[in-house]
Write an enzyme that holds these catalytic residues in place. Structure first.
Site, short mmCIF file in Angstrom:
data_model
loop_
_atom_site.label_atom_id
_atom_site.label_comp_id
_atom_site.label_asym_id
_atom_site.label_seq_id
_atom_site.Cartn_x
_atom_site.Cartn_y
_atom_site.Cartn_z
N ASP A 83 3.59 -12.06 5.23
CA ASP A 83 2.50 -11.14 4.86
C ASP A 83 2.41 -10.00 5.85
O ASP A 83 1.32 -9.48 6.12
CB ASP A 83 1.16 -11.89 4.73
CG ASP A 83 0.09 -11.03 4.06
OD1 ASP A 83 0.45 -10.07 3.36
OD2 ASP A 83 -1.10 -11.32 4.26
N HIS A 100 6.93 -13.31 1.40
CA HIS A 100 5.72 -12.50 1.13
C HIS A 100 5.72 -11.34 2.11
O HIS A 100 5.45 -11.52 3.30
CB HIS A 100 4.44 -13.34 1.31
CG HIS A 100 3.19 -12.58 1.02
ND1 HIS A 100 2.20 -13.07 0.21
CD2 HIS A 100 2.75 -11.35 1.41
CE1 HIS A 100 1.21 -12.20 0.12
NE2 HIS A 100 1.53 -11.13 0.85
N HIS A 135 -2.95 -14.23 -4.70
CA HIS A 135 -3.88 -14.01 -3.57
C HIS A 135 -5.12 -14.82 -3.92
O HIS A 135 -5.93 -14.43 -4.76
CB HIS A 135 -4.21 -12.52 -3.40
CG HIS A 135 -5.16 -12.28 -2.27
ND1 HIS A 135 -4.79 -11.70 -1.08
CD2 HIS A 135 -6.47 -12.60 -2.12
CE1 HIS A 135 -5.83 -11.67 -0.25
NE2 HIS A 135 -6.87 -12.20 -0.87
N HIS A 171 5.00 -6.87 2.67
CA HIS A 171 4.60 -5.52 2.23
C HIS A 171 5.51 -4.50 2.90
O HIS A 171 5.54 -4.43 4.14
CB HIS A 171 3.13 -5.25 2.62
CG HIS A 171 2.19 -6.22 1.99
ND1 HIS A 171 1.63 -6.03 0.76
CD2 HIS A 171 1.74 -7.43 2.41
CE1 HIS A 171 0.87 -7.07 0.44
NE2 HIS A 171 0.92 -7.94 1.43
N LYS A 202 2.34 -10.81 -9.35
CA LYS A 202 1.37 -11.07 -8.31
C LYS A 202 -0.03 -10.94 -8.86
O LYS A 202 -0.37 -9.92 -9.46
CB LYS A 202 1.59 -10.08 -7.16
CG LYS A 202 0.64 -10.24 -5.99
CD LYS A 202 0.87 -11.55 -5.25
CE LYS A 202 -0.26 -11.82 -4.27
NZ LYS A 202 -0.02 -11.22 -2.97
N HIS A 256 -0.14 -16.96 1.41
CA HIS A 256 -0.83 -16.88 2.72
C HIS A 256 -2.06 -17.79 2.80
O HIS A 256 -3.17 -17.33 2.97
CB HIS A 256 -1.18 -15.44 3.09
CG HIS A 256 -1.87 -14.59 2.05
ND1 HIS A 256 -2.87 -15.06 1.23
CD2 HIS A 256 -1.72 -13.29 1.71
CE1 HIS A 256 -3.28 -14.08 0.45
NE2 HIS A 256 -2.60 -13.00 0.72
N1 LIG Z 1 -2.98 -9.43 3.93
C1 LIG Z 1 -3.66 -8.34 4.13
O1 LIG Z 1 -4.64 -8.37 4.89
N2 LIG Z 1 -3.34 -7.15 3.55
C2 LIG Z 1 -2.33 -6.92 2.56
C3 LIG Z 1 -2.73 -7.37 1.20
C4 LIG Z 1 -2.72 -8.88 1.00
O2 LIG Z 1 -1.69 -9.52 1.16
O3 LIG Z 1 -3.76 -9.46 0.67
C5 LIG Z 1 -1.99 -5.42 2.55
O4 LIG Z 1 -1.37 -4.97 1.59
O5 LIG Z 1 -2.33 -4.73 3.50
ZN LIG Z 2 0.16 -9.77 1.41
ZN LIG Z 3 -3.01 -11.18 -0.23
#
Ligand SMILES: NC(=O)N[C@@H](CC(=O)O)C(=O)O
Ligand SMILES: [Zn+2]
Ligand SMILES: [Zn+2]
Length: 349
Positions: free
Chosen positions: A253, A17, A142, A19, A105, A180
């Protein structure tokens, strides 16, 4: 009494997971992940979101182009996902599969960063989920309700009863990853579920409870969604992650936001953990006396659940103090990693 090991060697891990963002942000953050992980599941919550197979293919090309040209991380493999909407055509699932996309997702609309285009009612996606179950694409979730009447600390637990339970009943053979997870409720739910349900756990939810948000003042870098919970929940997550159960695996995450957007009157949700991800997990597993369980969690369980081969090769963590920088370049601005300026016990060599 056994002495604490000076190093641990693991099969190369994956991040299930992550970003990576896009453009100059992507270029800034990708090397940190590629240095640690062989593969990562790349989240599709860009602006605009990655909703079609063609966009995922183009995004994958941009990620591949941002890899280091030689040496560590040059062979990093991004695993692509699509952003599920109320209107994702079922036919897109066939195209996605052919393009190598592995999962979709589910963001409940409004639940988190860049989720405005998310799902307003899961029943609208049923024809698409049907196609995913048939084609063998995973659903990544999520898991928080957005009902303003539900307390922000209860949104994950309520999601289980309102969304997860009916979803599992209606699509029993769809592989679902509860992403998460942050609560004892979710850990228990997943532990008791059948083999089609699994969960990722972040390093920060293993290391911190919600007190971390208020340590001597408001701490924006510890703010993420789902928000940190009480200590009893953190302990349940540690128990689940270190249990050896193949249902729990690593998903950082890591969610980069520019420092100026975190240290603002409205702070974006997300902790940037990629620069020391494995070191943070090692700290959490060591605190639980479970360093011997780190490899399964970081390097085996995720691949097995996704039906992908485990990695070959290894990485080694050494017990060697390392101080994280106060900030790092991030396009034309800077970003602060979680624990910026602090010293960690472990160093990846
Ligand atoms: N985890 C977070 O707090 N933020 C994530 C989005 C997500 O995974 O929910 C993001 O894209 O910034
Ligand atoms: Zn995330
Ligand atoms: Zn998330």
């Amino acid at each position: 009494m056994t002495t604490a090991p000076v190093s641990i060697t693991l099969t190369r891990p994956d991040d299930w997971h992550l970003h990576l963002r896009d453009g100059t942000a992507l270029q800034a953050v990708l090397p940190a992940t590629a240095a640690q992980f062989a593969r990562a599941i790349v989240m599709p919550n860009l602006r605009p979101p990655v909703t079609m197979a063609e966009q995922a293919v183009a995004y994958r090309e941009r990620i591949l182009a941002a890899r280091p040209a030689t040496g560590a991380g040059s062979d990093f493999t991004p695993l692509m996902t699509l952003y599920l909407t109320d209107n994702t055509p079922p036919e897109e699932i066939v195209r996605a599969k052919a393009a190598g996309v592995v999962a979709l997702k589910l963001y409940p609309a409004g639940a988190t960063t860049n989720s405005d285009a998310g799902v307003t009612d899961i029943r609208r996606t049923y024809p698409t989920l049907e196609a995913m179950q048939r084609e063998g694409l995973l659903l990544l979730v999520h898991g928080e309700v957005t009902d303003p009447a539900v307390d922000v600390f209860d949104r994950e637990a309520v999601f289980i009863e309102r969304v997860m339970t009916p979803l599992r009943r209606d699509f029993p053979e769809l592989k679902v990853v509860f992403e998460h997870i942050t609560t004892r409720d979710a850990a228990q739910y997943v532990a008791q579920a059948d083999r089609f349900t699994a969960a990722t756990v972040t390093a920060h939810h293993l290391l911190y409870n919600r007190n971390a948000l208020f340590m001597g003042g408001l701490r924006p870098h510890w703010y993420c969604l789902p928000v940190l919970k009480r200590e009893l929940h953190r302990q349940a997550l540690v128990d689940a992650a270190t249990s050896g159960s193949p249902k729990f695996f690593l998903g950082t995450d890591s969610a980069p936001h520019a420092a100026a957007l975190k240290e603002a009157s409205v702070c974006g949700a997300g902790c940037y953990t990629a620069p020391a991800a494995l070191e943070l997990y090692a700290e959490a597993f060591e605190a639980a006396g479970a360093l011997d369980r780190l490899e399964g969690f970081a390097s085996h369980h995720g691949a097995d659940f996704y039906g992908l081969p485990r990695n070959t090769g290894t990485v080694t963590l050494r017990r060697q103090p390392r101080t994280l920088p106060e900030s790092l370049p991030f396009g034309d601005t800077v970003i602060k990693p979680l624990r910026a300026g602090e010293t960690l016990n472990w160093t990846l060599s």
